[in-house]
Design a protein around this motif. Structure first.
Motif: not given
Length: 230
Positions: A76-96
Motif C-alpha cells: 500500500q505504501i508503494i502503491g500510494t506513492h506511485c498514485l501521488v506521483v501520477l496525480m501530480a502530473k495529471q489527476f484524472s489519469l491517476g484516478i483512471t
C-alpha cells in the motif's frame, strides 16, 4: 445490497482522499503526502482498538497474520506513492488507472490464491481493462505510456494490499468486524511506525511545521483513508 453500498462508499472515500492528496501535494513533498494517510489514520484505529481491548474483544494472532499484514502495509505504501506521483502530473489519469484495482484484484487472486473466476467475470475484466485504456488515451496525452505503467502498477499494489488483508483477516478466529478492525489496525500501525519513522528521521522539525500548516487537509486524508479501508 449492503456489500454494494459498502463498495460504492469505499470508492467515494478513496476519491475524496485522492483529491485531498493532490491538493496537499502542491505544498508538501510527495513522500510526506504519502505518509500523511498513515500518520493521521493511526489515531482513529488506536481509539477503536482500545475500545475492543477494554471489552476483551481482541483476537489471538498467528505469525502468518503478521506476514500478511506486513505485505499489505508495504504494497500500500508503494502503491500510494506511485498514485501521488501520477496525480501530480495529471489527476484524472491517476484516478483512471488506480481504478483498475478491482480488475487486477480478481486476476491476482486467481494467480496467487487460486480464487475461482467465472467466464462471465473474465469477459467483464477484459471489457473493463479495454475501457480504461480507451478513456485514458488521447492525442494530447504525451505521457500516456509512462502513466499507463505507473498507474497499472499502482493498481496492482492496491490489489495485493486488499488480497493480503483478506488473508490476514481469515487467520483470526473471531467476529468479522473485530477481525477486520484488528487487521486494519495492525497494517496501519506497521505503516505508521516504519514510514512515519522514516519521515521523522528525514525531515525532523520541518515535518511538524509542514503538517501544522495543513492540518485540516491532513485530517481529512486520514479520516477518508480509514473509512475507505474499513
Amino acid at each position: 445490497m449492503i456489500w454494494a453500498i459498502a463498495a460504492i462508499s469505499g470508492m467515494l472515500f478513496q476519491s475524496v482522499r485522492a483529491a485531498c492528496q493532490k491538493t496537499l501535494n502542491q505544498a508538501l513533498p510527495t513522500d510526506v503526502v504519502n505518509g500523511i494517510r498513515y500518520l493521521f489514520g493511526a489515531p482513529w484505529i488506536a481509539g477503536t482498538l482500545t475500545l475492543c481491548w477494554f471489552n476483551d474483544a481482541l483476537p489471538a494472532v498467528t505469525p502468518l497474520f503478521f506476514v500478511y499484514c506486513a505485505g499489505a502495509a508495504g504494497s500500500q505504501i508503494i502503491g500510494t506513492h506511485c498514485l501521488v506521483v501520477l496525480m501530480a502530473k495529471q489527476f484524472s489519469l491517476g484516478i483512471t488507472y488506480a481504478n483498475t484495482q478491482p480488475l487486477l484484484t480478481v486476476l491476482l487472486g486467481l494467480i496467487f490464491f487460486q480464487e475461482p473466476i467465472a467466464w462471465v467475470s473474465s469477459i467483464a475484466i477484459g471489457i473493463g481493462v479495454l475501457g480504461v485504456l480507451i478513456l485514458s488515451k488521447s492525442p494530447h496525452n504525451t505521457q500516456y505510456w509512462s502513466g499507463l505503467g505507473m498507474g497499472v502498477f499502482s493498481g496492482a499494489c492496491f490489489s495485493l494490499t486488499s488480497l493480503w488483508v483478506r488473508q490476514a483477516t481469515l487467520q483470526l478466529n473471531t467476529a468479522p468486524l473485530i477481525s477486520s478492525l484488528a487487521t486494519l489496525g495492525t497494517v496501519v500501525g506497521l505503516q505508521t511506525v516504519c514510514f512515519g519513522g522514516w519521515l521523522v528521521y528525514r525531515y525532523r522539525s520541518r515535518l511538524i511545521q509542514q503538517i501544522r500548516q495543513h492540518w485540516r487537509v491532513c485530517s481529512a486524508i486520514g479520516a477518508t483513508s480509514i473509512a475507505g479501508s474499513s
